[in-house]
Scaffold this active site. Structure first.
Site, mmCIF file in Angstrom:
data_model
loop_
_atom_site.group_PDB
_atom_site.id
_atom_site.type_symbol
_atom_site.label_atom_id
_atom_site.label_comp_id
_atom_site.label_asym_id
_atom_site.label_seq_id
_atom_site.Cartn_x
_atom_site.Cartn_y
_atom_site.Cartn_z
ATOM 1 N N TYR A 1 0.863 -1.194 0.000
ATOM 2 C CA TYR A 1 0.000 0.000 0.000
ATOM 3 C C TYR A 1 0.891 1.233 0.000
ATOM 4 C CZ TYR A 1 -3.478 3.480 1.185
ATOM 5 O OH TYR A 1 -4.288 4.592 1.156
ATOM 6 N N LYS B 1 3.152 10.793 7.343
ATOM 7 C CA LYS B 1 2.541 10.537 8.654
ATOM 8 C C LYS B 1 3.035 11.513 9.719
ATOM 9 C CE LYS B 1 0.388 6.547 7.442
ATOM 10 N NZ LYS B 1 -1.057 6.419 7.336
ATOM 11 N N ASP C 1 9.338 2.738 0.665
ATOM 12 C CA ASP C 1 8.219 3.529 1.178
ATOM 13 C C ASP C 1 8.244 3.385 2.697
ATOM 14 O OD1 ASP C 1 5.838 4.462 2.163
ATOM 15 O OD2 ASP C 1 4.603 3.606 0.570
HETATM 16 C C1 LIG Z 1 3.242 2.717 3.520
HETATM 17 C C2 LIG Z 1 2.319 3.845 3.165
HETATM 18 N N1 LIG Z 1 2.581 4.566 2.079
HETATM 19 C C3 LIG Z 1 1.813 5.609 1.712
HETATM 20 C C4 LIG Z 1 0.695 5.943 2.444
HETATM 21 C C5 LIG Z 1 -0.162 7.088 2.009
HETATM 22 O O1 LIG Z 1 0.007 8.179 2.826
HETATM 23 P P1 LIG Z 1 -1.124 9.307 2.872
HETATM 24 O O2 LIG Z 1 -2.327 8.688 3.499
HETATM 25 O O3 LIG Z 1 -0.510 10.414 3.674
HETATM 26 O O4 LIG Z 1 -1.366 9.721 1.457
HETATM 27 C C6 LIG Z 1 0.386 5.218 3.595
HETATM 28 C C7 LIG Z 1 -0.801 5.561 4.389
HETATM 29 O O5 LIG Z 1 -1.301 4.808 5.180
HETATM 30 C C8 LIG Z 1 1.210 4.142 3.957
HETATM 31 O O6 LIG Z 1 0.956 3.388 5.037
#
Ligand SMILES: Cc1ncc(COP(=O)(O)O)c(C=O)c1O
Length: 427
Positions: free
Chosen positions: A156, A263, A236
């Site tokens: 994700y 975050k 990520d």
């Molecule tokens: C690993 C990861 N990448 C990207 C995101 C996306 O971040 P945002 O919700 O700030 O767009 C999240 C959100 O939960 C995440 O857990």
């Protein structure tokens, strides 16, 4: 099946206890589809509506107070309205927002990230983790002149980069190849079959996919293969950067070419960042007519000020080590309590996820989906005990949680084992 019956009873009690939340959803549904503007927050029969947060507590519309074990899906690391963050925000507001210009703040926050995360030489800010990942993919494609991306089943990376199962209709149309998490051979095969892979995008622990840790050798294998094939490796760390002072890349000793963050790094304000090797980041240098990356709020002073205060004064290297050691101890303790049941937590440090099985989890498909009623029973039971978590089983620690608060979770799970133990072992 008695377990389903018990779950129905639990949901009936929930419905009776939360009439104001139910009514609020009905009101909201008149002006927003399903009353919702953030898909992850919805659950049946209706989600709780919160009115306030303070430290590690949340108050809902029906007058209940919860210990917050979700911490805004990890973004509320500092808890709710931490005094140091609040002061930084108050000062920033008093000083004037929306200055239509560079400020000194973005370079200060960028310097803190460069100092913290070993793989970062330069930084660009965005407003979300999703945007940071979009930016990372664009940077990788431009840098390599290639167009394919390898991602992982269950990965994700944001609302438009979600790779659970068949993906989603919301995904942006990148040419994506799916590999299996913790399976370097599946990546190797794709790299051989397709010569145009610009990047491998991977979470060093699958977050939304269920807090599934990278097996020893997996990330090292990706590093080695990506180098051999001229492909960039992107970590990520939007969710995982909190798990060690310099992120999981530091703890696991694997250095990616690019890293995405978000975050908590904006102190609870909307935030995202892309960092990495200087020559890749240099593509964005406007002095040399580089890639254009716009964004009205990229350097907004609230995010920058709160982010600086958080990293400088609150989530220091020491605090990061302490919080994650507490998380590791808690997870071990919870798993001991759960030994009689087919359930256990996976994760690292301050972030963990419940799975309705006692068997090890190496990839999302190892977590059974035919026992979701058990996971749901767990969720509603915890709400009855005054503990707020995610229905999918995600738990994240925030700094204000005391030992007493952690013990409340342990006690609530002990009560679950006593009350529902016999049902939990049903097929
Ligand atoms: C690993 C990861 N990448 C990207 C995101 C996306 O971040 P945002 O919700 O700030 O767009 C999240 C959100 O939960 C995440 O857990």
């Amino acid at each position: 099946m008695p377990r389903m019956l018990e779950l129905e009873r639990c949901i009936q009690r929930y419905t009776r206890a939360n009439p104001n939340s139910a009514r609020q959803l009905d009101r909201a549904a008149k002006v927003m589809p399903g009353g919702n503007t953030r898909s992850v927050l919805f659950y049946e029969p209706f989600p709780l509506v919160m009115t306030a947060g303070s430290g590690c507590f949340l108050d809902d519309l029906d007058g209940h107070r919860y210990v917050d074990f979700l911490a805004e899906y990890t973004a509320a690391l500092y808890g709710h309205s931490h005094p140091i963050i609040t002061q930084a925000l108050t000062e920033a507001i008093a000083n004037g927002v929306n200055l239509s210009a560079h400020t000194e703040l973005e370079a200060r926050l960028a310097a803190l990230l460069v100092e913290r995360f070993g793989c970062i030489e330069q930084v660009r800010f965005t407003n979300s983790g999703t945007e940071a990942n979009l930016l990372a993919l664009a940077a990788a494609k431009a840098y390599t002149g290639r167009s394919g991306i390898i991602v992982f089943n269950g990965g994700y990376h944001g609302g438009v980069l979600s790779f659970a199962g068949a993906g989603t209709a919301m995904n942006v149309p990148h040419r994506v190849y799916l590999a299996d998490y913790n399976d370097v051979d599946s990546v190797e095969r794709l790299l051989h079959e397709h010569v145009d892979i610009a990047a491998i995008l991977v979470e060093p622990m699958l977050g939304a996919g269920g807090c599934i840790c990278a097996a020893p050798g997996f990330l090292e294998g990706l590093r080695e293969r990506s180098q051999a094939h001229g492909t960039l490796l992107i970590f990520d760390e939007v969710m995982t950067s909190r798990l060690a002072p310099g992120g999981l890349q530091e703890k696991l000793g694997v250095t990616p070419d690019l890293i995405t963050l978000g975050k908590y790094l904006g102190g609870g304000m909307p935030c995202g960042a892309l960092g990495g090797r200087r020559e890749i980041m240099a593509q964005f240098d406007p002095r040399h007519g580089g890639l254009s990356h716009a964004g009205t709020f990229n350097n907004n002073v609230l995010t920058m000020a709160a982010g600086i205060a958080g990293l400088e004064q609150v989530y220091t290297r020491d605090e990061a080590l302490k919080l994650n050691a507490r998380g590791d101890r808690l997870r071990e303790q919870l798993n001991e309590v759960l030994v009689p049941l087919p359930m256990h937590f996976t994760g690292q440090g301050s972030v963990m996820n419940l799975h309705p099985t006692a068997s090890p989890i190496r990839r999302p498909s190892d977590s059974p989906t035919d026992r979701n009623d058990l996971r749901d029973l767990f969720f509603f039971h915890l709400l009855e005990c005054g503990i707020y978590s995610a229905r999918r089983g995600l738990f994240a620690l925030s700094l204000p949680l005391t030992e007493h608060d952690l013990n409340r979770l342990v006690t609530a799970i002990q009560a679950f084992v006593e009350r529902y133990g016999a049902l939990a072992t049903e097929a």
